[in-house]
Design a protein around this motif. Sequence first.
Motif, mmCIF file in Angstrom:
data_model
loop_
_atom_site.group_PDB
_atom_site.id
_atom_site.type_symbol
_atom_site.label_atom_id
_atom_site.label_comp_id
_atom_site.label_asym_id
_atom_site.label_seq_id
_atom_site.Cartn_x
_atom_site.Cartn_y
_atom_site.Cartn_z
ATOM 1 N N VAL A 63 58.684 -6.245 41.184
ATOM 2 C CA VAL A 63 59.648 -6.986 41.999
ATOM 3 C C VAL A 63 59.651 -8.429 41.524
ATOM 4 N N ILE A 64 60.845 -8.988 41.357
ATOM 5 C CA ILE A 64 60.980 -10.392 40.982
ATOM 6 C C ILE A 64 61.834 -11.076 42.045
ATOM 7 N N VAL A 65 61.312 -12.146 42.605
ATOM 8 C CA VAL A 65 62.004 -12.910 43.646
ATOM 9 C C VAL A 65 62.178 -14.334 43.149
ATOM 10 N N GLY A 66 63.396 -14.883 43.283
ATOM 11 C CA GLY A 66 63.683 -16.238 42.823
ATOM 12 C C GLY A 66 63.168 -17.310 43.760
ATOM 13 N N ASP A 67 63.728 -18.510 43.636
ATOM 14 C CA ASP A 67 63.307 -19.653 44.441
ATOM 15 C C ASP A 67 64.085 -19.725 45.758
ATOM 16 N N ASP A 68 63.461 -20.343 46.757
ATOM 17 C CA ASP A 68 64.117 -20.654 48.038
ATOM 18 C C ASP A 68 64.636 -19.405 48.745
ATOM 19 N N VAL A 69 63.896 -18.329 48.639
ATOM 20 C CA VAL A 69 64.284 -17.051 49.247
ATOM 21 C C VAL A 69 63.600 -16.907 50.603
ATOM 22 N N THR A 70 64.330 -16.383 51.582
ATOM 23 C CA THR A 70 63.772 -16.074 52.894
ATOM 24 C C THR A 70 63.744 -14.564 53.080
ATOM 25 N N ILE A 71 62.558 -14.023 53.363
ATOM 26 C CA ILE A 71 62.392 -12.587 53.607
ATOM 27 C C ILE A 71 61.848 -12.446 55.020
ATOM 28 N N LYS A 72 62.674 -11.975 55.925
ATOM 29 C CA LYS A 72 62.298 -11.912 57.332
ATOM 30 C C LYS A 72 61.385 -10.716 57.604
ATOM 31 N N CYS A 73 60.894 -10.635 58.838
ATOM 32 C CA CYS A 73 59.865 -9.665 59.206
ATOM 33 C C CYS A 73 60.329 -8.225 59.008
ATOM 34 N N GLY A 74 59.375 -7.380 58.622
ATOM 35 C CA GLY A 74 59.621 -5.945 58.558
ATOM 36 C C GLY A 74 60.382 -5.474 57.345
ATOM 37 N N VAL A 75 60.406 -6.263 56.270
ATOM 38 C CA VAL A 75 61.137 -5.898 55.050
ATOM 39 C C VAL A 75 60.156 -5.406 53.997
ATOM 40 N N GLN A 76 60.545 -4.350 53.261
ATOM 41 C CA GLN A 76 59.769 -3.862 52.126
ATOM 42 C C GLN A 76 60.615 -3.980 50.859
ATOM 43 N N LEU A 77 60.067 -4.632 49.851
ATOM 44 C CA LEU A 77 60.744 -4.775 48.560
ATOM 45 C C LEU A 77 60.046 -3.857 47.560
ATOM 46 N N TRP A 78 60.761 -2.798 47.137
ATOM 47 C CA TRP A 78 60.156 -1.766 46.295
ATOM 48 C C TRP A 78 60.379 -2.042 44.817
ATOM 49 N N ASP A 79 59.626 -1.331 43.978
ATOM 50 C CA ASP A 79 59.727 -1.479 42.519
ATOM 51 C C ASP A 79 61.184 -1.395 42.067
ATOM 52 N N GLY A 80 61.564 -2.311 41.171
ATOM 53 C CA GLY A 80 62.915 -2.311 40.617
ATOM 54 C C GLY A 80 63.842 -3.323 41.256
ATOM 55 N N LEU A 81 63.381 -4.020 42.279
ATOM 56 C CA LEU A 81 64.256 -4.974 42.970
ATOM 57 C C LEU A 81 64.194 -6.341 42.285
ATOM 58 N N ARG A 82 65.370 -6.925 42.066
ATOM 59 C CA ARG A 82 65.490 -8.252 41.476
ATOM 60 C C ARG A 82 66.280 -9.131 42.441
ATOM 61 N N VAL A 83 65.663 -10.195 42.901
ATOM 62 C CA VAL A 83 66.251 -11.053 43.924
ATOM 63 C C VAL A 83 66.466 -12.440 43.335
ATOM 64 N N PRO A 94 65.838 -9.337 59.060
ATOM 65 C CA PRO A 94 64.762 -8.485 59.583
ATOM 66 C C PRO A 94 65.058 -7.003 59.392
ATOM 67 N N ASN A 95 64.066 -6.283 58.915
ATOM 68 C CA ASN A 95 64.109 -4.821 58.794
ATOM 69 C C ASN A 95 65.200 -4.307 57.863
ATOM 70 N N ALA A 96 65.711 -5.161 56.988
ATOM 71 C CA ALA A 96 66.610 -4.662 55.945
ATOM 72 C C ALA A 96 65.844 -3.668 55.078
ATOM 73 N N THR A 97 66.532 -2.607 54.644
ATOM 74 C CA THR A 97 65.867 -1.513 53.937
ATOM 75 C C THR A 97 66.422 -1.370 52.528
ATOM 76 N N PHE A 98 65.530 -1.382 51.541
ATOM 77 C CA PHE A 98 65.901 -1.180 50.145
ATOM 78 C C PHE A 98 65.342 0.165 49.674
#
Length: 325
Positions: free
Chosen positions: A57-77, A85-89
């Motif tokens: 997983v790669i996450v850029g700068d100034d990103v907000t990830i609210k409670c209950g989120v899972q970022l799985w392999d292959g995600l590029r942000v 909250p609770n967004a699902t990937f």
Amino acid sequence: MTEQQSNGLPFVHANGLCESKRVGPGTRVWAFAHILPGARIGANCNVCDHVFIENDVIVGDDVTIKCGVQLWDGLRVGNRVFIGPNATFTNDMRPRSKVYPDAFLQTVLEDDVSIGANATILPGIRIGRGAMVGAGAVVTRDVPPYATVVGNPAVIIGYQDTQSSQTASAERPRLGGADALGAKIGSRIELGVSNCFLERLPHFSDMRGSLTPLENGKGLPFVPVRNFLVYDVASSRVRGEHAHRKCEQFLVAARGGVSVVVDDGRSRAEVRLTDPSVGLYLAPMVWGIQYKFDRDSLLLVMASRPYEADDYIRDYDEFRELVNR
């Protein structure tokens, strides 16, 4: 503020677990969040409680990830992304227990994307720059830049305003043609996007019906080389999504209505074509999108050049780069 935060280093709550060594300065990892060793997190991010981030997983700068989120392999942000909250990937179209693909599908959130609470994003999807996904939406296909999508499956209901350091984003007029232009032939509204404009065309009505002639110099700003019709487009579908390097276009809603977004990379406008005596001029190097087609709509498009594959720009990032040059 802890000593780590004051030094610009990432802050990890005492009840958080961050195994990655590639976390940018100023990022905060809160209680019960877990980041695996292979993940890369940018600077000034906020990783809220009960977030889980896998290795690839790669996450850029100034990103907000609210409670209950899972970022799985292959995600590029990208940068400045908001994940509610609770967004699902997801990353596997056909998941089976203990059965793993050779490689997980890559899902991309481009810069400035916002994902609403409880939204579900299918694998292998690209969500374009500045797009907004509504709460609870189920995204099953790519989302164009700056689009707003809602529902299950998610459909486009509008487009976000563009902001640029070069020019402030214009208020997007939503013009129905007749009300904005009046009835005077030749009246025009400049849209503030490149040289695009709306114009009242010659038109005549009597007891036999109505007529709108199209002549070069009398409404038509160029001699058309190619004409085509767009019809039978479902209201949930989008046409266009490209720019032309040299070709000029003139659009008329011959029947029904259609919304058109024009974007020159600096400012953006949206108009609603509903009147066959109103034409919309699209200048070269303008990104055009048509959507919200009425069921019986018939869109007439006149072009200044024949079909030339090399004249099309179909990638929005490439378009922005060319404009900035």
